[in-house]
Structures are given as structure tokens and as C-alpha cells.
Design a protein around this motif. Sequence first.
Motif, PDB file in Angstrom:
ATOM      1  N   GLN A 106       2.872  -9.119  -0.569  1.00  0.00           N
ATOM      2  CA  GLN A 106       2.724  -8.073  -1.828  1.00  0.00           C
ATOM      3  C   GLN A 106       1.172  -8.398  -2.418  1.00  0.00           C
ATOM      4  N   TYR A 107       1.135  -9.482  -2.574  1.00  0.00           N
ATOM      5  CA  TYR A 107      -0.179  -9.833  -3.401  1.00  0.00           C
ATOM      6  C   TYR A 107      -1.339  -9.415  -2.438  1.00  0.00           C
ATOM      7  N   LYS A 108      -1.151  -9.963  -1.260  1.00  0.00           N
ATOM      8  CA  LYS A 108      -2.160  -9.643  -0.220  1.00  0.00           C
ATOM      9  C   LYS A 108      -2.462  -8.179   0.204  1.00  0.00           C
ATOM     10  N   LEU A 109      -1.326  -7.339   0.154  1.00  0.00           N
ATOM     11  CA  LEU A 109      -1.327  -5.903   0.455  1.00  0.00           C
ATOM     12  C   LEU A 109      -2.060  -5.211  -0.643  1.00  0.00           C
ATOM     13  N   VAL A 110      -1.497  -5.350  -2.072  1.00  0.00           N
ATOM     14  CA  VAL A 110      -2.394  -4.779  -3.047  1.00  0.00           C
ATOM     15  C   VAL A 110      -3.672  -5.204  -3.307  1.00  0.00           C
ATOM     16  N   TYR A 111      -4.067  -6.373  -3.200  1.00  0.00           N
ATOM     17  CA  TYR A 111      -5.519  -6.702  -3.562  1.00  0.00           C
ATOM     18  C   TYR A 111      -6.267  -6.382  -2.328  1.00  0.00           C
ATOM     19  N   GLY A 112      -5.580  -6.508  -1.068  1.00  0.00           N
ATOM     20  CA  GLY A 112      -6.500  -6.053   0.099  1.00  0.00           C
ATOM     21  C   GLY A 112      -6.655  -4.509   0.145  1.00  0.00           C
ATOM     22  N   LEU A 113      -5.615  -3.579  -0.575  1.00  0.00           N
ATOM     23  CA  LEU A 113      -5.855  -2.293  -0.440  1.00  0.00           C
ATOM     24  C   LEU A 113      -7.237  -1.932  -1.530  1.00  0.00           C
ATOM     25  N   VAL A 114      -7.058  -2.522  -2.721  1.00  0.00           N
ATOM     26  CA  VAL A 114      -8.004  -2.429  -3.589  1.00  0.00           C
ATOM     27  C   VAL A 114      -9.373  -2.709  -3.349  1.00  0.00           C
ATOM     28  N   SER A 115      -9.522  -4.070  -2.703  1.00  0.00           N
ATOM     29  CA  SER A 115     -10.867  -4.524  -2.219  1.00  0.00           C
ATOM     30  C   SER A 115     -11.473  -3.698  -0.973  1.00  0.00           C
ATOM     31  N   GLY A 116     -10.446  -3.205  -0.196  1.00  0.00           N
ATOM     32  CA  GLY A 116     -10.799  -2.537   0.783  1.00  0.00           C
ATOM     33  C   GLY A 116     -11.303  -1.378   0.541  1.00  0.00           C
ATOM     34  N   LEU A 117     -10.743  -0.509  -0.416  1.00  0.00           N
ATOM     35  CA  LEU A 117     -11.406   0.626  -0.981  1.00  0.00           C
ATOM     36  C   LEU A 117     -12.728   0.500  -1.544  1.00  0.00           C
ATOM     37  N   LEU A 118     -12.718  -0.496  -2.165  1.00  0.00           N
ATOM     38  CA  LEU A 118     -14.008  -0.975  -3.069  1.00  0.00           C
ATOM     39  C   LEU A 118     -15.429  -1.032  -2.024  1.00  0.00           C
ATOM     40  N   VAL A 119     -14.970  -1.728  -0.885  1.00  0.00           N
ATOM     41  CA  VAL A 119     -15.838  -1.929   0.294  1.00  0.00           C
ATOM     42  C   VAL A 119     -16.148  -0.529   0.905  1.00  0.00           C
ATOM     43  N   TYR A 120     -15.280   0.226   1.217  1.00  0.00           N
ATOM     44  CA  TYR A 120     -15.501   1.471   1.626  1.00  0.00           C
ATOM     45  C   TYR A 120     -16.250   2.127   1.007  1.00  0.00           C
ATOM     46  N   ILE A 137      -1.497   2.814   6.206  1.00  0.00           N
ATOM     47  CA  ILE A 137      -2.829   2.238   6.979  1.00  0.00           C
ATOM     48  C   ILE A 137      -2.771   0.735   6.667  1.00  0.00           C
ATOM     49  N   VAL A 138      -2.309   0.274   5.312  1.00  0.00           N
ATOM     50  CA  VAL A 138      -2.556  -1.269   4.860  1.00  0.00           C
ATOM     51  C   VAL A 138      -1.746  -1.941   5.758  1.00  0.00           C
ATOM     52  N   LEU A 139      -0.199  -1.490   5.895  1.00  0.00           N
ATOM     53  CA  LEU A 139       0.624  -2.152   6.821  1.00  0.00           C
ATOM     54  C   LEU A 139       0.207  -2.311   8.139  1.00  0.00           C
ATOM     55  N   LYS A 140      -0.421  -1.238   8.665  1.00  0.00           N
ATOM     56  CA  LYS A 140      -0.885  -1.285  10.119  1.00  0.00           C
ATOM     57  C   LYS A 140      -1.749  -2.282  10.145  1.00  0.00           C
ATOM     58  N   ILE A 141      -2.760  -2.465   9.375  1.00  0.00           N
ATOM     59  CA  ILE A 141      -3.775  -3.618   9.279  1.00  0.00           C
ATOM     60  C   ILE A 141      -3.134  -4.901   9.001  1.00  0.00           C
ATOM     61  N   PHE A 142      -2.086  -5.072   7.852  1.00  0.00           N
ATOM     62  CA  PHE A 142      -1.649  -6.455   8.004  1.00  0.00           C
ATOM     63  C   PHE A 142      -1.219  -7.093   8.775  1.00  0.00           C
ATOM     64  N   TYR A 143       0.018  -6.185   9.380  1.00  0.00           N
ATOM     65  CA  TYR A 143       0.897  -6.582  10.440  1.00  0.00           C
ATOM     66  C   TYR A 143       0.432  -5.988  11.770  1.00  0.00           C
ATOM     67  N   GLY A 144       0.644  -7.129  12.686  1.00  0.00           N
ATOM     68  CA  GLY A 144       0.199  -6.525  13.996  1.00  0.00           C
ATOM     69  C   GLY A 144       0.940  -5.611  14.725  1.00  0.00           C
ATOM     70  N   THR A 145       2.257  -5.426  14.604  1.00  0.00           N
ATOM     71  CA  THR A 145       2.943  -4.577  14.994  1.00  0.00           C
ATOM     72  C   THR A 145       4.401  -4.358  14.372  1.00  0.00           C
ATOM     73  N   ILE A 146       4.390  -3.291  13.764  1.00  0.00           N
ATOM     74  CA  ILE A 146       5.888  -2.895  13.049  1.00  0.00           C
ATOM     75  C   ILE A 146       6.619  -2.206  13.889  1.00  0.00           C
TER      76      ILE A 146
END
Length: 530
Positions: free
Chosen positions: A382-396, A20-29
Motif C-alpha cells: 500500500q505504501y509503495k503504491l501510494v508514494y509511487g503514485l505521488v512521486s510518479g505524478l510529480l516526476v511527470y 495504471i499503478v497496479l499495472k506498473i507495480f505488479y508484472g501480471t494481474i
Amino acid sequence: MPIEPPVPWSYVLIRILFRIVLKIFYGTIVVEGVENIPQTGRPCIVCANHTNSLTDALVLVTSIPSKRRNMLHLTAKSSQFGKKTLTSWLIEAAGTVPIQRRKDFAEGVANNDAAMAKLRQTLEMGDAVCLFPEGASRYHPTIAPLKSGVARLVSAMLSRNRNNADFEISILTCSITYMHRQHFRSDVLVTFHPPLNFRPKDNTELLEPVNFDNILNVTAHMHRQIANGTFDAPSWDLIRAAKMATPIYAPLGTAMSLGDYVRVTRTFLEAFKVGRLLSTDLAGQEAGDRPKNENDQLREDLQAYQSELYQLRIRDDRIRRPLSRPVIMYRMVLRLCWASFLLTISLGGLALWLPVAATTFYAVHNFKKTGPIWDTWDEIAQYKLVYGLVSGLLVYTAAIFVTLPIFPITSVAVPVLMWMSLRWFEDAVSAARAFVALGRLLFVDPATLSRLRTTRADLHGRVVNLAVQGLGLPDDPERYFVMYRGEDKGRVVGGWASNTNYFSVRRRRKRDWNETLRLYEQFDYPPEDS
């Protein structure tokens, strides 16, 4: 046939979360060569280039379909274990094997006997393990010489099973190409190459005691496969020149898949590498005696043209297709209106994204202060993905808590709103980028534009001549790639698709694989001497 043990729940959870996080962070894999992945139960060592720290491993884990391999055992540097951080927990929870590096120990001694024993045991159970044979993550234009550990591990496995006629172990090489490793909504190409299969009866040269030259031959084969699927050059300027040659040869809007784009760019890159090498070999000759190398001269002219475009903040496509001032202003009005509309409808979801963006920006900003550029650039994503995951879960979680009486609705509505607002915001930025680019054209001196068009016409003739006559590329790329592109992921196909995909649930259909969520084009390579 060996049967793999059940997949740990922590690994399944991590794979879902980061998909999910990679799908959000990268436009297309885009994943190519899935059919080359050995099926579950066949011992397999997955090897890839390593430019993006932990993100490389996450991309591999999420790119390998569970129907092909139900688990990929990772390896990571031992210094990331035993820490009270989310990254450390994720690594350990996924069953990752720690690998010691000499530079991480004051005495310069690393003991990986236990790690190698664990890997051998894992492979004998029919599992797949992931190793990065460069030895360390590094953000450089060229792939580092590969360590011989993978080939030695294959040799050890063949020797341990020399009496088993049915035993087979595979090396699956993979090339990971990031358009922009650390930028939001960039694109990634993952290419799995045909596996190298080894059997004791067919590869007796690898049975112990083994001649080390045979180990080096396997390692060299791995290096060629990985390098042939991504950008590999002695300097960043060669890659930049190749990326400039591609849109001149196949202009903006060509229905080219990401894989085709990378392969065409790499073809130009190889030509420029040869040209640079020839110029270097001839550098000691007198200027009057030195024959002119056309490819190296073309590279220099492309770089000069690209640098001027970057200074003016305009793109090659605006030079290729000249527009009158009334048309420019008319298009600016349309782009501004469209960007404003998309931004307006995305504001509700963007409010939820704001804490995530602020958290990741703060974390990365502080992280960059911890070391020199060469030691931090490969860990930004790596930092963007990890911190984005944590903050995203907190927002949710906070959104569910605030709307607790109707949480069955908001538990679904919140992620849908966040995803669609991101999609619309991405299109809004694209429209704003076009508005800004058109506006800059109004302030460029007409004489400068005329000169640039003349320069581009000359470069176009030389690039096409090199592509068709020298490199064997098709003479009509716009028509060729429409007919033979195969599956077309993440790319506009036709006017109707272009319009409807502004509201696509899946992804934005890009016209340019170099796009990021910025108002300007990215050329953020580190200095050559870093």
C-alpha cells in the motif's frame, strides 16, 4: 430492475490511476471467473481474503470490468478516515464506508449501525459492496475465521424484502493470491468464484428471526470457496514446501498459466497439510510403533533440499539440467552482454524512475519502524503504491514543465519512455540474475552438485508419484498444460515469442511465476511466531 446512480468522477479517476499503478507495480494481474460477476443492477456483496491492506481493495476495483459492474463500494477501517493524508483522501473520495473495529477504540466498543444502514441502502439500489469478512488485514499463512457480518447482512436484506418475489442478492467470493505481495513486478491471481444467490422464497431459513446456525452455514460456505482458490495453511513451511514441489513436478519453462500454477501448488499443499496432521496425531506413539507418513517425510525432504539451494544461491533448474563448465562460461558471456545492452538502452527512462524508487524506499523504510513485523507487513505494498503514485505524478509534471515548449510531444513521450525502460530493465535484471546463478555454479563443489542431483532425482520420483498416483494430476505436465492451458497470460510460448517479447509493449513474458525484480529468489515469509 434497480438503476444505479451515476458513478462519482472521483471513483472513475481513482480506478484509472490505480489501474495504471497496479499495472506498473505488479508484472501480471491475471483475473479468472469474470463471468461469475453479477451484472450491474443486481445487489451483490464481494468478499475476499485480506492479506494486503488497501491494495486488496484496489485490486478488486480494477479487476472487475466496468461492463459487469460500474462501481464497487468499498469499506475500510474507520481509523483511516479524517486524516490529512493522500491515503485518507483516496478512501473518502471513492465513497468508502467506514467500519469501526473494537481494537481501535480504548473502551473496546464499536458501533456500526450507521455503516450497516448505508450498506443496506446501497444494496437495495442494486449496487455492489466490498467486505472483507476476516475483519482485518493480516499477513498470515492461513485465512482467519470469517466474521458472520456478511451472512447477517444477507439475512437482513432478505427479511426487508421478504414480500418482493423478484428480489435476489448475491455473495461473490473472491480469492486473491499474491506471488509476492510487496515486491516490484511480482504477479497476482484474482479468482472470482460462482456467486451464492439468495431469494426470500428460496431461503426462508435466513428470514428473521433466524437460527444463527444458518448464518454460520453461509459463512462456512464462503470460507471454503475463498480458501479453495488460494494458499491456506497452518504454517509458512507448508506453503514453501508446496512451492518447491511444483517446479519439480512441472519444471521451469512449462507453459502453465498462473491459475494452473496456483492450483497445482495448492494441490500439493493440501497433501502436505494432511501429512502434517497425521504426523501430529501420531506424535505421542513410540517411535517404533509409529507408521511413517510418506507425505510428511517428503515435505521435510523438500524443505531440506530447498534450504540447501537457498544457501548456495542456486535454483532447482540448474540442478535438473547439469551444464559443463565451458557451457556455463559461454552462457555467462551471452547473459552479461545482453544484460548490459538492455541496461544501456533503458538508462534514459531509469533516470526518471530514480526519484520514484528513492521516495518509495524511504517511505517504506520509515514505515517499517512504526510497529512490529506482524502489524506492518500487510501495508508495505500500500505504501509503495501510494508514494509511487505521488512521486510518479510529480516526476511527470516536472518533465512537462521543463519541456514546456514541446509539451504535446513530451506528454506522450515521457510515459512511453518510462514504461519501455521499465520493461527493458526488467529483462536486464532477468539476464543478470541468470548470469549470477550461472556464476555461482562455478564455485559449487562438484561433489556437492552430484549429491544434489541424486537428491533431486529421488525427490522427482516421489513428487511425481504423489502427483499422479495420489493427487490425480497429469503424468506429463509439460505436454498437458500446452494442450489445455486456455488463455495464456504472461508466459513465453515458443522461441520467437521469447525473443520478440524482450521488446513487448504490453508485458514481459515470464518463465517462472515466482520471479520478482531481484537478483535472487524470494523467501521472505515472516517468522512462524510473529
